[in-house]
Design an enzyme around this catalytic site. Structure first.
Site, mmCIF file in Angstrom:
data_model
loop_
_atom_site.group_PDB
_atom_site.id
_atom_site.type_symbol
_atom_site.label_atom_id
_atom_site.label_comp_id
_atom_site.label_asym_id
_atom_site.label_seq_id
_atom_site.Cartn_x
_atom_site.Cartn_y
_atom_site.Cartn_z
ATOM 1 N N HIS A 171 14.925 -22.725 14.015
ATOM 2 C CA HIS A 171 16.120 -23.078 13.244
ATOM 3 C C HIS A 171 16.956 -24.178 13.900
ATOM 4 O O HIS A 171 17.291 -25.190 13.274
ATOM 5 C CB HIS A 171 17.012 -21.852 13.033
ATOM 6 C CG HIS A 171 16.371 -20.754 12.253
ATOM 7 N ND1 HIS A 171 15.492 -20.982 11.218
ATOM 8 C CD2 HIS A 171 16.469 -19.400 12.349
ATOM 9 C CE1 HIS A 171 15.089 -19.827 10.715
ATOM 10 N NE2 HIS A 171 15.667 -18.856 11.391
ATOM 11 N N LYS A 188 19.262 -24.929 2.789
ATOM 12 C CA LYS A 188 20.679 -24.714 2.505
ATOM 13 C C LYS A 188 21.316 -25.983 1.938
ATOM 14 O O LYS A 188 21.026 -27.105 2.376
ATOM 15 C CB LYS A 188 21.413 -24.247 3.762
ATOM 16 C CG LYS A 188 21.041 -22.819 4.169
ATOM 17 C CD LYS A 188 21.813 -22.366 5.372
ATOM 18 C CE LYS A 188 21.507 -20.906 5.707
ATOM 19 N NZ LYS A 188 22.070 -19.977 4.713
ATOM 20 N N ARG A 247 0.819 -1.221 0.000
ATOM 21 C CA ARG A 247 0.000 0.000 0.000
ATOM 22 C C ARG A 247 0.848 1.265 0.000
ATOM 23 O O ARG A 247 0.321 2.368 -0.019
ATOM 24 C CB ARG A 247 -0.933 0.022 1.205
ATOM 25 C CG ARG A 247 -0.225 0.077 2.554
ATOM 26 C CD ARG A 247 -1.213 0.219 3.690
ATOM 27 N NE ARG A 247 -0.546 0.276 4.987
ATOM 28 C CZ ARG A 247 -1.167 0.519 6.139
ATOM 29 N NH1 ARG A 247 -2.462 0.714 6.150
ATOM 30 N NH2 ARG A 247 -0.488 0.558 7.270
ATOM 31 N N LYS A 263 23.689 -13.035 19.204
ATOM 32 C CA LYS A 263 23.966 -11.827 18.429
ATOM 33 C C LYS A 263 25.205 -11.131 18.982
ATOM 34 O O LYS A 263 25.579 -11.324 20.136
ATOM 35 C CB LYS A 263 22.758 -10.877 18.473
ATOM 36 C CG LYS A 263 21.552 -11.417 17.707
ATOM 37 C CD LYS A 263 20.449 -10.385 17.615
ATOM 38 C CE LYS A 263 19.317 -10.876 16.725
ATOM 39 N NZ LYS A 263 19.723 -11.040 15.326
#
Length: 487
Positions: free
Chosen positions: A237, A179, A48, A337
């Site tokens: 995962h 993968k 949009r 991370k």
């Protein structure tokens, strides 16, 4: 992988980051390769934020081109790819707009694929709106993670979507399963007499599965602070990779045979006793530090993160599988991370020989191992011992590289490319079935609940390191260490 399957690929979230970086580049590569996509296949982008098709194609030129064809873009192929793309300006919050979508696709050919590259809060409204205009017939729907916040919310989404689409129409995507090394892991195990007899507790000492990122939460602070690493990475995962590594040989590679075996692994995961969580589960949160010479901020100061947040950005777990093949073998899972490197890999450590006439080096842990690297470079490497040249019987570690690009002329296919082709061609084996997802949530939830009840903050770790020291200590208790610590 040639196909004559005609299709109409409807991309919700057509201007979003996922569409720009992954989905449209993957479709372009399949288009450029020739023969992978039917000539009549069409892509209908739904958004949009742009006015019409012309403006959308300008957006695609600006935002997609940087992510395709590392060696430059074939302009003729790019032009013919853009010719596949149509556009529908739709407000997803307005069900009446879906009449416009129905009109836009009614004369387009083939199976309809609806890819929901949107937030999960829109999954159910989109599905209901599609059904209200009859677009759930002759269709497949692709759902991105996260699918829920816990087992209850996941079931609520699955129940609602399941009222509209049959299970065989639903493709819950986990791009790690697409993968190339994961596919080759199946080939190595089930296509060769060499590995399968060793793939069991008698010969495997431990297995590590790591997904490490250098990046922080970037612009996803609001989302991530309500999610955390356990929900964002482990529940999907890491547990999916674990199930692929540990599954029994399926009787065939059809979708349900493969997923039945993965489900058996997930159901065999040993439940973690809340009293033992401190011993087998480490949670951490990154603080400021330096990565590749650049100073990076602490998680607590990232935009969108709540003050004094206790959300984990790092998780390490010791997991056991209660069946005859794997009883007593520890599986160590790790994700985080702002770690020292960007890497995803599976490390299978075989047991040392029971007796060595060649000296102590033949008895050391890790002398024989298989390392399946998923990113950044996709390789499979087998480590073993060999005699060093010269006098005496001195052993050194050597490795054999399974370099597929030297044997096959075809370039490796990116994960999203493979998975999107599987959706178009109706292949479900690499997608997550609902009962798999439920089994993963059931195993993860007690850990989430215990962390919430204990109200203990995550262990701090400096950005640019490999996480809290407690993650290394957990492996040391079992006489082993993470792969990078051996050097």
């Amino acid at each position: 992988m040639q196909t004559d399957s005609s299709f109409t690929f409807v991309l919700f979230g057509g201007t979003g980051d996922l569409s720009m970086r992954k989905i449209l580049p993957a479709l372009f590569e399949a288009h450029r390769a020739g023969g992978m996509l039917a000539d009549s296949g069409k892509i209908v982008a739904v958004a949009r934020h742009v006015a019409d098709r012309s403006e959308y194609l300008q957006w695609v030129n600006e935002h997609v081109k940087p992510h395709v064809s590392k060696n430059g873009v074939d302009e003729a192929a790019w032009a013919s790819f853009l010719a596949r793309i149509e556009f529908a300006k739709i407000d997803l919050g307005n069900p009446d707009d879906f009449v416009l979508l129905r009109d836009a696709v009614k004369d387009l050919p083939g199976i309809r694929v609806f890819y929901l590259a949107t937030g999960p809060s829109l999954f159910v409204p989109i599905c209901r709106a599609l059904a209200s205009v009859g677009l759930n017939e002759n269709a497949r729907i692709v759902l991105e993670k996260p699918l829920g916040y816990d087992l209850k919310s996941s079931n609520a989404i699955n129940d609602a979507v399941g009222e509209i689409f049959a299970e065989e129409q639903i493709y819950r995507i986990d791009h790690y399963l697409g993968k190339e090394p994961v596919q080759n892991l199946l080939a190595l195990r089930f296509g060769n007499a060499l590995f399968e007899p060793l793939w069991r507790r008698e010969w495997v000492e431990s297995i590590q599965i790591t997904i490490a990122e250098e990046l922080g939460v970037e612009a996803r602070g609001d989302f991530y602070d309500n999610t955390g690493a356990l929900r964002d990475m482990v529940q999907n995962h890491l547990l999916q990779l674990l199930s692929i590594v540990a599954m029994e040989p399926p009787h065939s590679m059809d979708s349900d045979s493969v997923r039945d075996e993965k489900l058996r692994v997930l159901r065999a995961l040993k439940p973690i006793n809340p009293l033992d969580i401190g011993k087998v589960a480490v949670r951490g949160q990154y603080h400021s530090g330096v990565i590749r010479g650049n100073a990076v901020p602490a998680y607590a100061t990232e935009p969108g993160v709540k003050q004094n947040s206790t959300t984990e950005t790092f998780v390490a777990l010791k997991v056991e599988i209660e069946n005859w093949r794997w009883a007593g073998v520890p599986f160590f899972l790790r994700t985080g991370k702002r770690l020292a490197d960007r890497v995803a890999e599976i490390v299978v450590n075989f047991r040392p020989v029971p007796h060595s006439a060649l000296g102590a080096s033949a008895l050391r842990a890790g002398a024989n191992r298989l390392v399946i690297r998923l990113q950044p470079n996709e390789t499979i490497r087998l480590y073993c011992l060999a005699k060093q040249p010269g006098e005496g019987m001195n052993l050194a570690s050597v490795h054999l590289d399974l370099a597929f690009d030297q044997f096959f002329r075809e370039g490796q296919m990116e994960a999203y490319q493979r998975l999107l082709l599987d959706v178009i061609n109706g292949r479900l084996a690499l997608f997550v079935r609902r009962d798999e997802q439920e089994a993963a949530w059931r195993w993860v939830e007690p850990i989430l609940n215990e962390w919430k009840a204990s109200n203990k903050p995550p262990k701090p770790y400096a950005s640019g390191t490999w996480g809290p020291a407690a993650a290394s200590a957990m492996l040391a208790q079992h006489g082993t260490c993470w792969l990078e610590e051996e050097n």
